[in-house]
Design an enzyme around this catalytic site. Structure first.
Site, PDB file in Angstrom:
ATOM      1  N   GLU A   1       1.327  -3.917 -11.134  1.00 30.33           N
ATOM      2  CA  GLU A   1       0.589  -5.062 -10.386  1.00 30.33           C
ATOM      3  C   GLU A   1       0.362  -6.354 -11.318  1.00 30.33           C
ATOM      4  O   GLU A   1       0.610  -7.252 -10.929  1.00 30.33           O
ATOM      5  CB  GLU A   1      -0.631  -4.572  -9.709  1.00 30.33           C
TER       6      GLU A   1
ATOM      7  N   ASP B   1      -8.401 -14.258  -5.474  1.00 32.99           N
ATOM      8  CA  ASP B   1      -9.522 -13.579  -5.289  1.00 32.99           C
ATOM      9  C   ASP B   1     -10.654 -14.121  -6.204  1.00 32.99           C
ATOM     10  O   ASP B   1     -11.259 -14.700  -5.885  1.00 32.99           O
ATOM     11  CB  ASP B   1      -9.036 -12.061  -5.719  1.00 32.99           C
TER      12      ASP B   1
HETATM   13  C1  6A9 Z   1      -8.324  -2.949  -0.634  1.00 30.95           C
HETATM   14  C2  6A9 Z   1      -8.254  -0.507  -1.467  1.00 30.95           C
HETATM   15  C3  6A9 Z   1      -6.651   2.852  -1.376  1.00 30.95           C
HETATM   16  C4  6A9 Z   1      -4.570  -8.484  -4.374  1.00 30.95           C
HETATM   17  O1  6A9 Z   1      -0.953  -7.653  -3.074  1.00 30.95           O
HETATM   18  C5  6A9 Z   1      -1.950  -7.664  -2.105  1.00 30.95           C
HETATM   19  C6  6A9 Z   1      -3.043  -8.224  -2.554  1.00 30.95           C
HETATM   20  C7  6A9 Z   1      -2.741  -9.714  -2.877  1.00 30.95           C
HETATM   21  O2  6A9 Z   1      -2.249 -10.532  -1.732  1.00 30.95           O
HETATM   22  C8  6A9 Z   1      -3.681 -10.496  -3.494  1.00 30.95           C
HETATM   23  O3  6A9 Z   1      -3.203 -11.630  -3.958  1.00 30.95           O
HETATM   24  N1  6A9 Z   1      -3.794  -7.652  -3.672  1.00 30.95           N
HETATM   25  C9  6A9 Z   1      -4.228  -9.914  -4.811  1.00 30.95           C
HETATM   26  O4  6A9 Z   1      -5.493 -10.697  -5.383  1.00 30.95           O
HETATM   27  C10 6A9 Z   1      -4.148  -6.236  -3.419  1.00 30.95           C
HETATM   28  C11 6A9 Z   1      -5.329  -6.408  -2.157  1.00 30.95           C
HETATM   29  C12 6A9 Z   1      -5.762  -5.028  -1.974  1.00 30.95           C
HETATM   30  C13 6A9 Z   1      -7.062  -5.182  -0.820  1.00 30.95           C
HETATM   31  C14 6A9 Z   1      -7.344  -4.127  -0.152  1.00 30.95           C
HETATM   32  C15 6A9 Z   1      -8.387  -1.904  -0.167  1.00 30.95           C
HETATM   33  C16 6A9 Z   1      -7.425   0.408  -0.764  1.00 30.95           C
HETATM   34  O5  6A9 Z   1      -7.309   1.727  -1.838  1.00 30.95           O
END
Ligand code: 6A9
Length: 784
Positions: free
Chosen positions: A754, A520
């Site tokens: 996380e 990100d």
């Molecule tokens: C946002 C918000 C209820 C971010 O673990 C999933 C991903 C990874 O693949 C990525 O590498 N996470 C990491 O930087 C979470 C991403 C969530 C995005 C959606 C929506 C919902 O709120």
């Protein structure tokens, strides 16, 4: 006209699935073909619920609330806002049974399920819910459990009522389940005890979609009911009553489906069982309840414990019983977090003006977080399956097959899978659309590497018997997948690569994000351009080409082309030429870049229409003090480690020595809790990206990358080379730090997180996050 026609034909390709035979047979998840995996806890987004692996499954679930407390606190979908002190599977084997513990304010619920095969529709199952008080306070909490059954556009349910208010059972029928019966037993005060006082209510109504179930129950509540156990005074409690849709829901013109709720209001301690019985089971020896259920649970638990030790050997490695329980919980939450989703992605191709609907599809996948991201993410899933494949390679084959069956004719797979109304209801609209030029790290190659190793090490083991035919079916899709990365993500120089899809509106961000890389807000070139090249993607391509070579060899397919690519990309002098910065003395990206950027408060004229009454407003806007130029990005952190992380560096490389030294340096990445994502010396270390966008991959400790680091240290410590010993030392130290901290945080907070703070080790971000953070189990087991 011709140009227009061509454009729309191209746009259509974006939503055209790959033509090769599917990895999964059309009926592969049906009760007929896969009865043991038909029913499951495949609804990770709710605290407790089950469904079948079918597109329009009948679903069952549980909501609950405590009575006589100050506010209405209906629990249903996993929400961080509920503030539960912990919840999660303590034991779950991914197939037959699971035991979850949920700690609410002043009571603990245990939710268990056990399946029993038989008949033609995936057999029977039983739930057991127990509730008990935390302390021995005199006034034990009174809780309402709301068991529900809902259809999803097909099938029907009939409620059977006794004594006017008690729903004793539901009968129903659906395409995949045939006839079935769900029986709600009366609560007892515990094992082998008799019935205890309870009040009953029920609701039988229609719902326009599974995303509406919580609201329907909420809108139907009234507190005109009396709870009157002989020992206490009469008190009014909340219960489901009649339901008339509020005006805004009356406009929902989706198909109406049956929805039945059975509410039991009872004081802790209690135990309640719910039985699902398939109409096609005719030779049931007894009912799966009471002592029979207890015995079955004991047996399953015993064999789970044996298999766990056999697979991961934590006890043999000297972990204490509490640490072993933690390991089991981590694995169990990964397995209990597997979901079956069905629906359509919304995708945007550069060739189409508007977003388009992707073909309908099914996805059997683990999820990063049951509360915050209860859906499939491409690169997360590769990490998830590294753990799952050690436990049950069949689950992994099925998950990978589902993902690869979603590939389009171009070789693209949507990165984030938001399938179905329930999944959609959890995602803010600006995050829904998936862009067809966007990649995500191809971590499935790590899983395939694991498969190749399993086959090589145990060619005749029964659990790997299906792997070879599976790889054969997967192969044509993998070829296209590989080609897609190799062409669409090509960089400006030969054999270089560039992530597409970086943030466009560069003025708003300290550093425009690169969501596609998975990292990100990790600092990249300050001014996104076509001149960029990204070292992490380069290394992912080394891995991909190496595994494609191995797969082609194994399957007797031409491998020369892949091997040539692999030899070219993995050549350390090419890597040095493209990505070694003499100034940083480390690997990094290259692009149009300046360090001299910051966020400044500025008065901005807001376009008319937006916030009409407050022109102008103050906003944080990026200020660039020195013009960007083509140069190395010179940020030190996770991205710099990729040549090491993915074993691209030759063991005798001086660069390996430098990498190891910098990893161990507390000024850069070393912390007592694991490796931080970005050097403390980097100007963007722990910097906000916008006013509302706190640092994410700018310092925090992430477990997927720490896992890769440990795997790499393990690798370099087991092959001959000048830095072998150094790698071995670091390995021990880092492994201890990571395990100790995650375990400590789990112990203290009740969750796996996380990410972890690089200054205190505290868990942060979303929780529970038993996605890749659960790789701790493999780290404990030293399985890489
Ligand atoms: C946002 C918000 C209820 C971010 O673990 C999933 C991903 C990874 O693949 C990525 O590498 N996470 C990491 O930087 C979470 C991403 C969530 C995005 C959606 C929506 C919902 O709120």
């Amino acid at each position: 006209f011709y140009a227009l026609y061509m454009r729309s034909a191209l746009a259509r390709r974006a939503v055209t699935l790959h033509p090769s035979p599917r990895v999964l047979d059309a009926n592969s998840t049906t009760a007929a073909v896969s009865p043991e995996r038909f029913w499951g806890s495949y609804r990770p987004q709710v605290y407790f619920g089950m469904k079948t692996r079918s597109p329009r499954s009948v679903v069952t679930g549980l909501m609950w609330m405590s009575q006589f407390s100050d506010n209405v606190n209906l629990r249903h979908t996993c929400e961080q806002g509920d503030g539960l002190s912990s919840y999660g599977w303590l034991i779950h084997d991914g197939v037959n049974f699971g035991m979850q513990q949920i700690r609410d304010t002043d009571f603990t619920l245990k939710t268990m399920f056990v399946k029993r095969m038989g008949g033609k529709h995936g057999g029977d199952w039983t739930w057991r819910i127990t509730g008990r008080q935390h302390s021995a306070a005199p006034d034990a909490p009174v809780i309402s459990l709301m068991f529900y059954v809902a259809t999803d556009t097909q099938g029907s349910l009939q409620a059977h009522i006794e004594n006017r208010t008690r729903l004793s059972h539901v009968t129903g029928t659906s395409e995949e389940l045939g006839d079935f019966k769900i029986t709600f037993c009366k609560p007892t005060s515990g094992e082998a005890a008799t019935n205890k006082y309870a009040s009953y209510n029920y609701l039988q109504t229609l719902s326009p979609g599974l995303d509406q179930l919580t609201d329907i129950v909420k809108y139907s509540l009234s507190n005109r009911f009396v709870f009157n156990p002989s020992t206490a005074e009469r008190r009014l409690y909340f219960a489901v009553d009649t339901y008339t849709p509020p005006p805004h829901l009356q406009k929902d013109n989706r198909i109406q489906s049956d929805f039945v709720v059975h509410q039991v209001t009872v004081q802790v301690p209690f135990q309640i069982e719910v039985l699902f019985e398939s109409g096609s089971v005719h030779d049931r020896p007894n009912q799966l309840m009471g002592p029979v259920l207890t015995e079955e649970l004991t047996r399953l638990k015993l064999s789970y414990n044996e298999k766990f030790e056999e697979t991961f050997g934590l006890q043999a490695k000297g972990f204490n019983p509490a640490q072993v329980r933690f390991g089991k919980a981590a694995l169990s939450n990964m397995l209990g977090g597997m979901g079956y989703f069905f629906g359509q992605s919304v995708v945007q191709s550069t060739d189409s003006e508007h977003p388009m609907l992707y073909p309908e599809g099914a996805l059997f996948t683990a999820v990063p977080s049951r509360s915050f991201f209860p859906r499939g993410f491409l690169w997360d899933e590769g990490f998830h399956q590294l753990l799952i494949s050690k436990w049950d390679p069949q689950l992994t084959r099925e998950a990978v097959a589902h993902w690869l069956d979603l590939i389009n004719v171009e070789g693209w797979i949507p990165r984030e899978q938001i399938l179905g109304d329930e999944a959609l209801s959890k995602v803010p609209s600006e995050f829904v659309v998936q862009h067809t030029e966007n990649a995500n790290p191809p971590t499935f190659f790590l899983v395939l590497e694991e498969f190749l190793e399993q086959l090589e090490a145990h060619p005749d083991a029964p659990q790997f018997r299906d792997t070879l035919p599976f790889l054969r079916r997967l192969y044509p899709r993998l070829q296209t997948w590989f080609e897609w990365y190799n062409t669409t993500q090509a960089g400006p120089l030969p054999n270089s690569y560039r992530w597409r899809g970086r943030d466009k509106d560069t003025n708003l961000f300290l550093n425009p994000k690169t969501l596609t890389s998975g990292l990100d807000d990790y600092p990249r070139a300050s001014h996104p351009s076509e001149d960029e090249r990204h070292v992490d993607l380069h290394c992912w391509m080394v891995l991909a080409s190496r595994i494609m070579t191995g797969m082609a060899r194994l399957l007797g397919e031409p491998h020369q082309e892949y091997e040539r690519t692999y030899l070219t990309l993995s050549n350390n002098s090419l890597l040095n030429k493209l990505h070694w910065s003499k100034q940083l003395y480390a690997f990094c990206d290259y692009g149009n870049h300046t360090h001299a950027v910051s966020l400044q408060q500025e008065e901005v004229d807001v376009p008319p229409g937006e916030m009409r009454h407050q022109l102008p407003v103050k906003r944080l806007v990026r200020s660039v003090r020195k013009a960007p130029k083509l140069q190395y990005v010179n940020a030190f952190g996770y991205v710099s480690l990729f040549p090491f992380l993915l074993h691209v560096l030759t063991p005798d490389s001086k660069k390996l020595e430098h990498t190891l030294k910098d990893i161990r340096d507390p000024v850069h990445l070393w912390t007592p809790y694991g490796l931080r994502s970005l050097s403390r010396l980097d100007p963007l270390y722990m910097k906000h990206n916008t006013e509302h966008d706190p640092p994410y991959w700018r310092g925090a400790i992430w477990i997927n990358i720490n896992y890769l680091a440990l795997r790499a240290l393990h690798h370099y410590s087991s092959i001959e080379g000048p830095y072998q010993e150094k790698a071995a030392d670091l390995y021990q130290e880092l492994r201890t730090n990571v395990i100790n901290n995650i375990y400590k945080q789990y112990h203290e907070t009740g969750y796996i997180w996380e990410q972890y703070s690089d200054s205190t080790g505290q868990g942060q971000g979303s929780h529970p996050f038993t996605g890749w953070s659960a790789l701790t189990v493999l780290i404990m087991a030293e399985e890489y």
